[in-house]
Structure formats: C-alpha cells, structure tokens
Design an enzyme around this catalytic site. Structure first.
Site, mmCIF file in Angstrom:
data_model
loop_
_atom_site.group_PDB
_atom_site.id
_atom_site.type_symbol
_atom_site.label_atom_id
_atom_site.label_comp_id
_atom_site.label_asym_id
_atom_site.label_seq_id
_atom_site.Cartn_x
_atom_site.Cartn_y
_atom_site.Cartn_z
ATOM 1 N N GLU A 48 -7.555 -5.186 3.968
ATOM 2 C CA GLU A 48 -6.716 -6.034 2.701
ATOM 3 C C GLU A 48 -5.333 -5.337 2.644
ATOM 4 O OE1 GLU A 48 -8.110 -6.520 -1.240
ATOM 5 O OE2 GLU A 48 -10.056 -7.087 -0.313
ATOM 6 N N ASP A 59 -4.609 -4.806 -11.539
ATOM 7 C CA ASP A 59 -4.908 -3.561 -10.979
ATOM 8 C C ASP A 59 -4.792 -2.448 -11.943
ATOM 9 O OD1 ASP A 59 -4.480 -4.495 -8.382
ATOM 10 O OD2 ASP A 59 -2.615 -4.747 -8.695
ATOM 11 N N TYR A 171 -15.644 -12.862 -2.696
ATOM 12 C CA TYR A 171 -15.205 -11.481 -3.254
ATOM 13 C C TYR A 171 -15.967 -11.285 -4.858
ATOM 14 C CZ TYR A 171 -11.906 -7.588 -4.628
ATOM 15 O OH TYR A 171 -11.322 -6.413 -4.926
#
Length: 259
Positions: A48, A59, A171
């Site tokens: 990725e 994040d 995911y």
C-alpha cells in the site's frame, strides 16, 4: 474476472499463505521507492502506498508525521505517481489516500493516472459505501480495484454490501480509532475478521493496530492477512531506511509462515 491484486491475494491464500501488506508513505525521503522494492522482496504480498494529505482523519501520530514530512519535502500526488511509474516491485500496488484528492483530480483522471503508473487498486478510507458509486464506476471502467473498509461498528446488514462492492480484498478495520501501534491485538480485530469471513470469500485483511509478528499471527487465526503501517513507518522515521524496512517485514513474514 478479478483484478491483479485480488487474483494475487486469492492465489496466495488458496496455497495456504497468510497475506502481508505493508503500508509505505509515498514521498517520505528520497529512497521511498527503494523501501517499496525492499518490503516486496522481503515477503510482502502487495504494498500500500500512502499519498499524503494535509487533513488525514484516519491516521494516527506516526503516519501523520510521515505525511507531514513528505509534504514538507514537496510530495504531491503527481510526484508520487511519477515515482511509481516504472517501479517494478514484483507485487501488486495499491494507493491509499483521501477522497478529496480523487475528487479534486476528477474520478476518471485519478483512475487513469493510477492505471498509467501500474497501480492495481485504490483505498479511500473516508469515502462511505453510500457515496461511492460515482468513484467506483470510474474505477471499474479504468480497471482499478476499489478496496472498501469494514468498520467494527457496522451493523450485520451493512457488511455484505461492503464486501460485495469491495475489489482486491476487504479491509477489516481492527479497532475504532486512528492508526497506530498497540501493545496487544484488540479483540475487535478478531471479531471483525470472523464476521467478514462468515459472509465473503474475498480475501479479508485486518489493519490498524497490528505492529508485531506475534500480533500478526494472532489476527491471522481469523483473517487471511494483515496490513501493517505505523510500526513500519516509525522505523522509517527513525532513519532505518530500506534495509530496516526489509528486516522488519522479513520478521513478520517469518512469523506468519511459522505461526
């Protein structure tokens, strides 16, 4: 029928291999493309590539710091695409970034840009399923696999729709919260993997909070594989470079193969 990423991951999984997908921040240092090659050679099944964005909602501090450093060094989506052009890592590549970048560039142009530089898939973590149809249509037309995220809070009736729309792999978000290293695997990661495996035959990978070989092995008791970001990026921020990245991913690979 399947794209390059899903074909590769299915084939490895069906041979009994546990899947390992590291995350590398694009534009982090002059040697970031060497890091991609190094982790691929060390046993990654795909890589990725993060395209830094100025307001990264998913994040945690480590990947935020990496993004800020890359942006300060002049990284742009175009410079990262240029770096990926001709980068033969030997494994499929997926780009992970925020929807704003795809929207700003235009769906068709963004999808074409990925294909032009040999990227197989895109992960847009802030694009909800309910709003994804225009992007997914452009991606499908261009031959880009769109990986969808499944959150631990998703009700049972929503998960099959997420799995159906996902390409490449599904995911599974391992726990609520931002990315980062954790001292132990969250129970929610195992539950998430189990829920997804019960309803799809697409590869199920779990990310967020997986930072050691032991944790990766634990998650793979339920999941087909793991995505490892912050633990790798911390090593890169500490200056370990391609060699340190390869050593870490090699440890994870060995753990998964023996676990």
């Amino acid at each position: 029928m399947w794209g390059d990423l899903e074909t590769t991951l299915r084939s490895a999984r069906d041979r009994g291999r546990k899947l390992l997908v590291p995350y590398v921040t694009g534009g982090l240092g002059d040697d970031w493309t060497d890091v991609v090659r190094a982790v691929a050679a060390a046993g990654a099944d795909a890589v990725e590539i993060g395209v830094p964005f100025s307001d990264p909602v998913m994040d945690g501090p480590t990947i935020q710091e990496a993004s800020e450093r890359a942006l300060a060094e002049g990284a742009t989506p175009q410079s990262i695409f240029d770096g990926l052009r001709g980068l033969d890592a030997g494994v499929p590549l997926a780009v992970m970034t925020y929807y704003n970048i795809a929207f700003h560039m235009g769906h068709e142009r963004f999808a074409r840009s990925l294909v032009d530089v040999g990227v197989a898939a895109a992960i847009l973590p802030d694009l909800p399923l309910e709003e994804s149809a225009p992007w997914c249509a452009a991606a499908d037309d261009a031959g880009v696999e769109t990986v969808m995220l499944a959150a631990p809070t998703a009700p049972d009736e929503r998960l099959p729709r997420v799995c159906e729309r996902s390409r490449g792999f599904v995911y599974g978000v391992g726990l609520l919260g931002v990315t980062g290293e954790r001292a132990a695997v969250a129970e929610s990661a195992l539950v998430m993997a189990k829920r997804l495996k019960a309803i799809t035959d697409k590869p199920v990978l779990v990310g967020i909070g997986v930072s050691t070989a032991e944790q990766a092995v634990t998650v793979c008791h339920e999941a087909d594989g793991v995505i490892v970001g912050s633990a790798l990026i911390r090593r890169l921020l500490d200056g370990e470079g391609p060699e340190g990245a390869a050593a870490f991913i090699g440890q994870l690979r060995e753990g998964l193969d023996n676990g």
